[in-house]
Enzyme design. Structure first.
Site, PDB file in Angstrom:
ATOM      1  N   ARG A  96      37.322  47.402  22.527  1.00 31.08           N
ATOM      2  CA  ARG A  96      36.667  46.731  23.462  1.00 31.08           C
ATOM      3  C   ARG A  96      35.685  47.456  23.068  1.00 31.08           C
ATOM      4  O   ARG A  96      34.971  48.706  23.837  1.00 31.08           O
ATOM      5  CB  ARG A  96      37.360  46.945  24.807  1.00 31.08           C
ATOM      6  CG  ARG A  96      38.506  46.015  24.581  1.00 31.08           C
ATOM      7  CD  ARG A  96      38.857  46.195  26.265  1.00 31.08           C
ATOM      8  NE  ARG A  96      39.895  45.941  26.772  1.00 31.08           N
ATOM      9  CZ  ARG A  96      39.834  44.319  26.877  1.00 31.08           C
ATOM     10  NH1 ARG A  96      38.789  44.257  27.573  1.00 31.08           N
ATOM     11  NH2 ARG A  96      41.027  42.994  27.553  1.00 31.08           N
ATOM     12  N   ARG A 100      31.666  49.096  29.842  1.00 30.21           N
ATOM     13  CA  ARG A 100      31.090  49.871  30.782  1.00 30.21           C
ATOM     14  C   ARG A 100      30.772  51.239  30.217  1.00 30.21           C
ATOM     15  O   ARG A 100      29.511  51.735  31.160  1.00 30.21           O
ATOM     16  CB  ARG A 100      32.008  50.085  31.848  1.00 30.21           C
ATOM     17  CG  ARG A 100      32.467  48.638  32.931  1.00 30.21           C
ATOM     18  CD  ARG A 100      33.267  48.382  33.633  1.00 30.21           C
ATOM     19  NE  ARG A 100      34.654  48.833  33.319  1.00 30.21           N
ATOM     20  CZ  ARG A 100      35.019  47.510  33.714  1.00 30.21           C
ATOM     21  NH1 ARG A 100      34.702  46.397  33.841  1.00 30.21           N
ATOM     22  NH2 ARG A 100      36.363  47.926  32.638  1.00 30.21           N
ATOM     23  N   ARG A 127      24.071  44.054  31.704  1.00 32.36           N
ATOM     24  CA  ARG A 127      25.452  43.329  32.324  1.00 32.36           C
ATOM     25  C   ARG A 127      25.006  43.747  33.977  1.00 32.36           C
ATOM     26  O   ARG A 127      24.248  42.108  34.840  1.00 32.36           O
ATOM     27  CB  ARG A 127      26.295  44.087  33.111  1.00 32.36           C
ATOM     28  CG  ARG A 127      27.429  42.897  33.578  1.00 32.36           C
ATOM     29  CD  ARG A 127      28.556  44.180  34.177  1.00 32.36           C
ATOM     30  NE  ARG A 127      28.410  45.565  34.561  1.00 32.36           N
ATOM     31  CZ  ARG A 127      28.751  47.188  34.922  1.00 32.36           C
ATOM     32  NH1 ARG A 127      30.143  46.658  34.491  1.00 32.36           N
ATOM     33  NH2 ARG A 127      28.380  48.144  35.160  1.00 32.36           N
ATOM     34  N   ASP A 163      35.895  36.346  25.137  1.00 29.52           N
ATOM     35  CA  ASP A 163      37.005  36.351  25.784  1.00 29.52           C
ATOM     36  C   ASP A 163      37.672  35.377  25.093  1.00 29.52           C
ATOM     37  O   ASP A 163      37.699  34.163  24.448  1.00 29.52           O
ATOM     38  CB  ASP A 163      36.854  36.050  27.392  1.00 29.52           C
ATOM     39  CG  ASP A 163      37.499  36.270  28.380  1.00 29.52           C
ATOM     40  OD1 ASP A 163      37.718  37.339  28.673  1.00 29.52           O
ATOM     41  OD2 ASP A 163      38.728  35.089  28.724  1.00 29.52           O
ATOM     42  N   TYR A 174      47.688  31.981  31.624  1.00 34.16           N
ATOM     43  CA  TYR A 174      46.621  32.275  33.072  1.00 34.16           C
ATOM     44  C   TYR A 174      45.908  30.433  33.593  1.00 34.16           C
ATOM     45  O   TYR A 174      45.804  29.556  34.694  1.00 34.16           O
ATOM     46  CB  TYR A 174      45.014  32.079  32.194  1.00 34.16           C
ATOM     47  CG  TYR A 174      45.340  33.702  32.359  1.00 34.16           C
ATOM     48  CD1 TYR A 174      44.423  34.351  33.128  1.00 34.16           C
ATOM     49  CD2 TYR A 174      45.239  34.361  30.388  1.00 34.16           C
ATOM     50  CE1 TYR A 174      44.628  36.000  33.024  1.00 34.16           C
ATOM     51  CE2 TYR A 174      44.781  35.622  30.372  1.00 34.16           C
ATOM     52  CZ  TYR A 174      44.334  36.429  31.748  1.00 34.16           C
ATOM     53  OH  TYR A 174      44.793  37.992  31.673  1.00 34.16           O
TER      54      TYR A 174
END
Length: 230
Positions: A26, A30, A39, A76, A153
């Protein structure tokens, strides 16, 4: 393979390399102020991942800052779902939301075959641009979600602690679940091929919720469809 090929690719192919390749799964996120600022300007995750200019910029941010050995597509695992007729959104702090969970044969029969070049050309554009930008200085990575995890999902409609709905489907209507898994496997196979053709040199398959299955059930509902996707 020539030593002019990127380190991570040579290591993935089993070649002897001068050092272990280094990258983070990742990489964009953040911890980087430049990402947080972007963002704030573009709060929708789908906009950030489906706008090719934004996805490319985010994918390149860690490379420009740290020069890791891999540059991964900012995307994603759910990105291909609209292309087969399943809409979704990603809500900050809540995660994915499937607007109409798939729980009937009629819904499965209505799903479309995935045509990545038509329904998500932004993925191909970003991968091509990444490959052109990094050359042999890093390996370009793509990724997909495995059929079982995608099914979890789309059947549950969101993240879950115990995935009770799809487990009930697995044991009360396994034929229905196998139909869904088969459709997803065919779609992911096309998507993987599309990523590779667009410039991805290494691809990953994430089966995030395979741990919800016992070893026996994993061999029934996860492993065969992983193999079919590849």
């Amino acid at each position: 393979m020539s030593e002019s090929n990127p380190l991570l690719l040579r290591a993935a192919l089993g070649e002897s390399v001068e050092r272990p390749p280094v990258w983070m799964m990742r990489q964009a996120g953040r911890y980087m102020k430049v990402y947080r600022d972007l963002r704030d300007r573009h709060p929708s995750f789908r906009e950030r991942s489906e706008n090719p200019d934004l996805s490319y910029e985010i994918s390149m941010q860690p490379f420009e800052a740290f020069k890791p050995d891999g540059v991964i597509l900012f995307s994603d695992i759910l990105t291909p779902l609209p292309g087969i007729g399943i809409n979704f959104d990603i809500i900050e702090s809540k995660g994915p939301i499937i607007h109409e969970p798939i729980r009937s044969n009629q819904q499965i029969q209505a799903l479309r075959e995935l045509q990545p070049n038509e329904t998500m050309p932004f993925v191909g554009e970003v991968l091509t641009r990444l490959r052109e930008s990094v050359g042999n200085k890093a390996t370009v990575l793509g990724f997909v979600g495995a059929p079982w995890t995608l099914a979890a999902y789309v059947v549950e409609g969101k993240s879950s602690k115990n995935y009770a709905v799809i487990k009930e489907m697995a044991f009360s209507d396994s034929v229905l679940l196998h139909q869904l898994l088969d459709h997803l496997a065919n779609s992911i196979a096309r998507y993987l091929r599309y990523q590779i053709d667009s410039g991805a040199q290494v691809v990953q398959m994430f089966d995030s919720w395979a741990g919800q299955l016992s070893p026996i059930d994993y061999d029934i509902f996860a492993a065969p469809y992983q193999k079919k996707s590849c």
